[in-house]
Design a protein around this motif. Sequence first.
Motif, PDB file in Angstrom:
ATOM      1  N   VAL A  21       4.445  -4.915   6.813  1.00  0.00           N
ATOM      2  CA  VAL A  21       4.139  -4.391   5.475  1.00  0.00           C
ATOM      3  C   VAL A  21       2.647  -4.502   5.183  1.00  0.00           C
ATOM      4  O   VAL A  21       2.033  -3.559   4.672  1.00  0.00           O
ATOM      5  CB  VAL A  21       4.980  -5.126   4.394  1.00  0.00           C
ATOM      6  N   LEU A  22       2.044  -5.632   5.519  1.00  0.00           N
ATOM      7  CA  LEU A  22       0.606  -5.799   5.302  1.00  0.00           C
ATOM      8  C   LEU A  22      -0.201  -4.818   6.146  1.00  0.00           C
ATOM      9  O   LEU A  22      -1.197  -4.258   5.680  1.00  0.00           O
ATOM     10  CB  LEU A  22       0.178  -7.230   5.621  1.00  0.00           C
ATOM     11  N   THR A  23       0.221  -4.605   7.371  1.00  0.00           N
ATOM     12  CA  THR A  23      -0.469  -3.651   8.241  1.00  0.00           C
ATOM     13  C   THR A  23      -0.407  -2.248   7.652  1.00  0.00           C
ATOM     14  O   THR A  23      -1.418  -1.541   7.597  1.00  0.00           O
ATOM     15  CB  THR A  23       0.147  -3.675   9.650  1.00  0.00           C
ATOM     16  N   LEU A  24       0.770  -1.855   7.189  1.00  0.00           N
ATOM     17  CA  LEU A  24       0.913  -0.533   6.568  1.00  0.00           C
ATOM     18  C   LEU A  24       0.128  -0.433   5.265  1.00  0.00           C
ATOM     19  O   LEU A  24      -0.466   0.599   4.966  1.00  0.00           O
ATOM     20  CB  LEU A  24       2.387  -0.217   6.328  1.00  0.00           C
ATOM     21  N   ALA A  25       0.115  -1.523   4.491  1.00  0.00           N
ATOM     22  CA  ALA A  25      -0.593  -1.506   3.219  1.00  0.00           C
ATOM     23  C   ALA A  25      -2.105  -1.396   3.414  1.00  0.00           C
ATOM     24  O   ALA A  25      -2.800  -0.787   2.593  1.00  0.00           O
ATOM     25  CB  ALA A  25      -0.262  -2.759   2.419  1.00  0.00           C
ATOM     26  N   LEU A  26      -2.621  -1.983   4.492  1.00  0.00           N
ATOM     27  CA  LEU A  26      -4.062  -1.947   4.741  1.00  0.00           C
ATOM     28  C   LEU A  26      -4.502  -0.756   5.589  1.00  0.00           C
ATOM     29  O   LEU A  26      -5.700  -0.527   5.751  1.00  0.00           O
ATOM     30  CB  LEU A  26      -4.518  -3.249   5.397  1.00  0.00           C
ATOM     31  N   SER A  27      -3.557  -0.002   6.109  1.00  0.00           N
ATOM     32  CA  SER A  27      -3.928   1.140   6.955  1.00  0.00           C
ATOM     33  C   SER A  27      -4.775   2.194   6.234  1.00  0.00           C
ATOM     34  O   SER A  27      -5.630   2.799   6.877  1.00  0.00           O
ATOM     35  CB  SER A  27      -2.688   1.761   7.602  1.00  0.00           C
ATOM     36  N   PRO A  28      -4.619   2.432   4.906  1.00  0.00           N
ATOM     37  CA  PRO A  28      -5.520   3.394   4.258  1.00  0.00           C
ATOM     38  C   PRO A  28      -6.990   2.951   4.267  1.00  0.00           C
ATOM     39  O   PRO A  28      -7.889   3.782   4.130  1.00  0.00           O
ATOM     40  CB  PRO A  28      -4.997   3.479   2.823  1.00  0.00           C
ATOM     41  N   LEU A  29      -7.236   1.657   4.440  1.00  0.00           N
ATOM     42  CA  LEU A  29      -8.616   1.161   4.487  1.00  0.00           C
ATOM     43  C   LEU A  29      -9.261   1.375   5.854  1.00  0.00           C
ATOM     44  O   LEU A  29     -10.457   1.156   6.012  1.00  0.00           O
ATOM     45  CB  LEU A  29      -8.659  -0.335   4.129  1.00  0.00           C
ATOM     46  N   GLY A  30      -8.465   1.755   6.824  1.00  0.00           N
ATOM     47  CA  GLY A  30      -8.991   2.029   8.158  1.00  0.00           C
ATOM     48  C   GLY A  30      -8.259   1.264   9.239  1.00  0.00           C
ATOM     49  O   GLY A  30      -7.533   0.304   8.979  1.00  0.00           O
ATOM     50  N   PHE A  31      -8.488   1.736  10.458  1.00  0.00           N
ATOM     51  CA  PHE A  31      -7.830   1.149  11.622  1.00  0.00           C
ATOM     52  C   PHE A  31      -8.206  -0.322  11.807  1.00  0.00           C
ATOM     53  O   PHE A  31      -7.370  -1.144  12.164  1.00  0.00           O
ATOM     54  CB  PHE A  31      -8.192   1.951  12.885  1.00  0.00           C
ATOM     55  N   THR A  32      -9.464  -0.669  11.571  1.00  0.00           N
ATOM     56  CA  THR A  32      -9.924  -2.054  11.759  1.00  0.00           C
ATOM     57  C   THR A  32      -9.188  -3.016  10.837  1.00  0.00           C
ATOM     58  O   THR A  32      -8.766  -4.097  11.263  1.00  0.00           O
ATOM     59  CB  THR A  32     -11.440  -2.158  11.535  1.00  0.00           C
ATOM     60  N   PHE A  33      -9.009  -2.612   9.574  1.00  0.00           N
ATOM     61  CA  PHE A  33      -8.275  -3.465   8.627  1.00  0.00           C
ATOM     62  C   PHE A  33      -6.817  -3.618   9.060  1.00  0.00           C
ATOM     63  O   PHE A  33      -6.264  -4.717   9.030  1.00  0.00           O
ATOM     64  CB  PHE A  33      -8.342  -2.882   7.217  1.00  0.00           C
ATOM     65  N   ALA A  34      -6.192  -2.515   9.445  1.00  0.00           N
ATOM     66  CA  ALA A  34      -4.787  -2.551   9.836  1.00  0.00           C
ATOM     67  C   ALA A  34      -4.582  -3.411  11.087  1.00  0.00           C
ATOM     68  O   ALA A  34      -3.679  -4.251  11.137  1.00  0.00           O
ATOM     69  CB  ALA A  34      -4.265  -1.140  10.063  1.00  0.00           C
ATOM     70  N   LEU A  35      -5.436  -3.203  12.095  1.00  0.00           N
ATOM     71  CA  LEU A  35      -5.304  -3.971  13.334  1.00  0.00           C
ATOM     72  C   LEU A  35      -5.569  -5.452  13.090  1.00  0.00           C
ATOM     73  O   LEU A  35      -4.833  -6.315  13.586  1.00  0.00           O
ATOM     74  CB  LEU A  35      -6.269  -3.437  14.399  1.00  0.00           C
ATOM     75  N   SER A  36      -6.593  -5.751  12.307  1.00  0.00           N
ATOM     76  CA  SER A  36      -6.907  -7.147  12.001  1.00  0.00           C
ATOM     77  C   SER A  36      -5.747  -7.819  11.273  1.00  0.00           C
ATOM     78  O   SER A  36      -5.402  -8.967  11.554  1.00  0.00           O
ATOM     79  CB  SER A  36      -8.181  -7.232  11.157  1.00  0.00           C
ATOM     80  N   SER A  37      -5.144  -7.097  10.346  1.00  0.00           N
ATOM     81  CA  SER A  37      -3.999  -7.622   9.615  1.00  0.00           C
ATOM     82  C   SER A  37      -2.816  -7.877  10.548  1.00  0.00           C
ATOM     83  O   SER A  37      -2.179  -8.933  10.486  1.00  0.00           O
ATOM     84  CB  SER A  37      -3.598  -6.632   8.515  1.00  0.00           C
ATOM     85  N   LEU A  38      -2.536  -6.929  11.413  1.00  0.00           N
ATOM     86  CA  LEU A  38      -1.435  -7.084  12.365  1.00  0.00           C
ATOM     87  C   LEU A  38      -1.669  -8.293  13.276  1.00  0.00           C
ATOM     88  O   LEU A  38      -0.766  -9.104  13.494  1.00  0.00           O
ATOM     89  CB  LEU A  38      -1.270  -5.821  13.205  1.00  0.00           C
ATOM     90  N   LEU A  39      -2.880  -8.417  13.774  1.00  0.00           N
ATOM     91  CA  LEU A  39      -3.189  -9.534  14.663  1.00  0.00           C
ATOM     92  C   LEU A  39      -3.116 -10.870  13.935  1.00  0.00           C
ATOM     93  O   LEU A  39      -2.660 -11.875  14.508  1.00  0.00           O
ATOM     94  CB  LEU A  39      -4.562  -9.330  15.299  1.00  0.00           C
ATOM     95  N   GLY A  40      -3.544 -10.920  12.682  1.00  0.00           N
ATOM     96  CA  GLY A  40      -3.418 -12.144  11.899  1.00  0.00           C
ATOM     97  C   GLY A  40      -1.969 -12.542  11.710  1.00  0.00           C
ATOM     98  O   GLY A  40      -1.603 -13.719  11.819  1.00  0.00           O
TER      99      GLY A  40
END
Length: 128
Positions: A21-40
């Motif tokens: 959910v966090l990865t999807l929520a941050l995906s509009p901010l860009g790939f870097t935010f989404a990937l960083s969130s997923l990895l966290g």
Amino acid sequence: MWLQQPPVHRVIVAQLAVSAVLTLALSPLGFTFALSSLLGGLCCSLPNAYFIWRAFRYRGARSAKLIVSSFYRGEAGKLVLTTAGFILVFTLVKPLEPLALFGAFIAVQAVNWFAPLLVGRRKKGKPA
């Protein structure tokens, strides 16, 4: 008498769901935010999965020493895996958004606060 294993796997499922959910929520901010969130989220949930696998292998009073030992080993392994996860992320992933990484890690870790609700209680009258 057979002791039923507690459904602690639900905690890991919930942690993975929060990560997604966090990865999807941050995906509009860009790939870097989404990937960083997923990895966290994965830096938190995968070591927790190891801990749960390790710690809940044994049941019953006769296995008390094995239970204590497996909890200590599980917690030590969890610490090592968490550290290794962050080292790998910081060395291999460029660019990285630390706020998204640590924010997701903390949010996924917060799922543990709700673990008693996720695992549930046994109903009265049901054999243990």
